[in-house]
Scaffold this motif. Structure first.
Motif, PDB file in Angstrom:
ATOM      1  N   SER A 182       0.817  -1.201   0.000  1.00  0.00           N
ATOM      2  CA  SER A 182       0.000   0.000   0.000  1.00  0.00           C
ATOM      3  C   SER A 182       0.854   1.255   0.000  1.00  0.00           C
ATOM      4  N   SER A 183       1.980   1.195   0.742  1.00  0.00           N
ATOM      5  CA  SER A 183       2.827   2.367   0.817  1.00  0.00           C
ATOM      6  C   SER A 183       3.485   2.671  -0.511  1.00  0.00           C
ATOM      7  N   HIS A 184       3.603   1.644  -1.377  1.00  0.00           N
ATOM      8  CA  HIS A 184       4.225   1.838  -2.675  1.00  0.00           C
ATOM      9  C   HIS A 184       3.218   2.213  -3.749  1.00  0.00           C
ATOM     10  N   ALA A 185       1.946   2.299  -3.377  1.00  0.00           N
ATOM     11  CA  ALA A 185       0.939   2.649  -4.372  1.00  0.00           C
ATOM     12  C   ALA A 185       1.203   4.047  -4.919  1.00  0.00           C
ATOM     13  N   THR A 186       0.983   4.227  -6.195  1.00  0.00           N
ATOM     14  CA  THR A 186       1.253   5.507  -6.846  1.00  0.00           C
ATOM     15  C   THR A 186       0.074   5.881  -7.721  1.00  0.00           C
ATOM     16  N   PHE A 187       0.223   7.029  -8.427  1.00  0.00           N
ATOM     17  CA  PHE A 187      -0.817   7.460  -9.350  1.00  0.00           C
ATOM     18  C   PHE A 187      -0.957   6.506 -10.526  1.00  0.00           C
ATOM     19  N   LEU A 188      -0.027   5.532 -10.638  1.00  0.00           N
ATOM     20  CA  LEU A 188      -0.126   4.555 -11.707  1.00  0.00           C
ATOM     21  C   LEU A 188      -1.281   3.587 -11.473  1.00  0.00           C
ATOM     22  N   ASP A 189      -1.726   3.453 -10.235  1.00  0.00           N
ATOM     23  CA  ASP A 189      -2.822   2.541  -9.921  1.00  0.00           C
ATOM     24  C   ASP A 189      -4.114   2.994 -10.595  1.00  0.00           C
ATOM     25  N   LYS A 190      -4.921   2.028 -10.975  1.00  0.00           N
ATOM     26  CA  LYS A 190      -6.211   2.353 -11.569  1.00  0.00           C
ATOM     27  C   LYS A 190      -7.136   2.926 -10.496  1.00  0.00           C
ATOM     28  N   PRO A 191      -7.880   3.984 -10.822  1.00  0.00           N
ATOM     29  CA  PRO A 191      -8.814   4.547  -9.840  1.00  0.00           C
ATOM     30  C   PRO A 191      -9.916   3.550  -9.506  1.00  0.00           C
ATOM     31  N   THR A 192     -10.450   3.671  -8.315  1.00  0.00           N
ATOM     32  CA  THR A 192     -11.575   2.846  -7.925  1.00  0.00           C
ATOM     33  C   THR A 192     -12.801   3.239  -8.759  1.00  0.00           C
ATOM     34  N   PRO A 193     -13.815   2.366  -8.834  1.00  0.00           N
ATOM     35  CA  PRO A 193     -15.025   2.719  -9.597  1.00  0.00           C
ATOM     36  C   PRO A 193     -15.645   4.042  -9.169  1.00  0.00           C
ATOM     37  N   SER A 194     -15.678   4.306  -7.857  1.00  0.00           N
ATOM     38  CA  SER A 194     -16.255   5.579  -7.396  1.00  0.00           C
ATOM     39  C   SER A 194     -15.391   6.757  -7.827  1.00  0.00           C
ATOM     40  N   ALA A 195     -14.068   6.574  -7.789  1.00  0.00           N
ATOM     41  CA  ALA A 195     -13.174   7.643  -8.237  1.00  0.00           C
ATOM     42  C   ALA A 195     -13.323   7.889  -9.730  1.00  0.00           C
ATOM     43  N   GLN A 196     -13.567   6.830 -10.490  1.00  0.00           N
ATOM     44  CA  GLN A 196     -13.767   6.984 -11.929  1.00  0.00           C
ATOM     45  C   GLN A 196     -15.040   7.779 -12.217  1.00  0.00           C
ATOM     46  N   LEU A 197     -16.086   7.530 -11.450  1.00  0.00           N
ATOM     47  CA  LEU A 197     -17.330   8.289 -11.636  1.00  0.00           C
ATOM     48  C   LEU A 197     -17.126   9.768 -11.308  1.00  0.00           C
ATOM     49  N   ILE A 198     -16.347  10.038 -10.260  1.00  0.00           N
ATOM     50  CA  ILE A 198     -16.061  11.429  -9.903  1.00  0.00           C
ATOM     51  C   ILE A 198     -15.264  12.103 -11.018  1.00  0.00           C
ATOM     52  N   LEU A 199     -14.257  11.397 -11.529  1.00  0.00           N
ATOM     53  CA  LEU A 199     -13.457  11.944 -12.619  1.00  0.00           C
ATOM     54  C   LEU A 199     -14.313  12.173 -13.856  1.00  0.00           C
ATOM     55  N   PHE A 200     -15.199  11.241 -14.154  1.00  0.00           N
ATOM     56  CA  PHE A 200     -16.103  11.397 -15.293  1.00  0.00           C
ATOM     57  C   PHE A 200     -16.959  12.655 -15.138  1.00  0.00           C
ATOM     58  N   ALA A 201     -17.490  12.867 -13.934  1.00  0.00           N
ATOM     59  CA  ALA A 201     -18.311  14.060 -13.684  1.00  0.00           C
ATOM     60  C   ALA A 201     -17.487  15.332 -13.865  1.00  0.00           C
ATOM     61  N   VAL A 202     -16.231  15.308 -13.419  1.00  0.00           N
ATOM     62  CA  VAL A 202     -15.364  16.479 -13.577  1.00  0.00           C
ATOM     63  C   VAL A 202     -15.105  16.755 -15.058  1.00  0.00           C
ATOM     64  N   LEU A 203     -14.862  15.708 -15.834  1.00  0.00           N
ATOM     65  CA  LEU A 203     -14.627  15.882 -17.271  1.00  0.00           C
ATOM     66  C   LEU A 203     -15.870  16.440 -17.965  1.00  0.00           C
TER      67      LEU A 203
END
Length: 218
Positions: free
Chosen positions: A13-34
């Motif tokens: 978990s500590s090595h997780a980076t922005f390379l990780d795929k967003p969670t489904p809820s995060a994807q919906l938030i990003l979609f709304a922002v776009l």
């Protein structure tokens, strides 16, 4: 064994980076922002007041990069069409040139940007968090973004020259001389927005990691 497994989980978990795929809820938030960004900047009345460039090209690239569901691509394309139709309805004849037999070429351009984002996604290696891997991934994203913008620029402009009906007496060479000066502007604005989007994702992923597992931050 349980302690070792838990320790390994914290380390991962500590090595997780922005390379990780967003969670489904995060994807919906990003979609709304776009969606909101396109609604605010695509129609020239709003973007002129705000003095900002259209975010559509960056939105499609980021959608390909981070959003897994293909219906989101269709929805963003539908939104672009609806906004353009609204512009024609509001501004009348001044905007009718946007809708011609060449209009599908614009949608192909958006598809090219989405595809470039998708290919950038495949270049990401979230299981290899080494600095060299992250730098290589960033370079890959930059490369695919540049290729995506060039492809989108070519598709939209060549289709407009060939099928819009406005350039029957203008050769392809003369047309390219007129429009090539705009490529740098599209590249710059799209790169700026994509860079901002990646920056937001880095911050969001970091905060998510720290909030979900405080021990992973130490």
């Amino acid at each position: 064994m349980k302690t070792i497994a838990h320790h390994s989980e914290l380390k991962a978990s500590s090595h997780a980076t922005f390379l990780d795929k967003p969670t489904p809820s995060a994807q919906l938030i990003l979609f709304a922002v776009l969606v909101l960004s396109m609604a605010a900047t695509r129609y020239h009345h709003f973007s002129a007041v705000l003095h900002i460039a259209d975010t559509s090209w960056a939105a499609f690239f980021l959608a390909g990069l981070y959003l897994r569901a293909r219906w989101m691509l269709v929805a963003l394309m539908g939104l672009a069409v609806v906004i353009d139709l609204a512009a024609v309805w509001t501004d009348g004849l001044g905007m009718t040139g946007c809708f011609s037999p060449a209009y599908p070429g614009l949608l192909l351009a958006y598809g090219a940007l989405w595809g470039a984002g998708r290919l950038s996604r495949h270049a990401m290696r979230p299981d290899e968090p080494a600095l060299a891997t992250i730098l290589a991934t960033i370079l890959a994203v930059i490369g695919w973004l540049a290729l995506g913008v060039i492809a989108a620029f070519a598709l939209s402009n060549l289709s407009f020259w060939a099928w819009s009906g406005h350039f029957a007496d203008l050769s392809l060479g003369d047309y390219l001389q007129r429009v090539m000066g705009y490529l740098g502007r599209y590249m710059a604005s799209t790169s700026l927005y994509v860079g901002l989007g990646l920056g937001v994702m880095i911050v969001a992923q970091t905060l998510t990691i720290r909030l979900s597992n405080p021990k992973a931050a130490h």
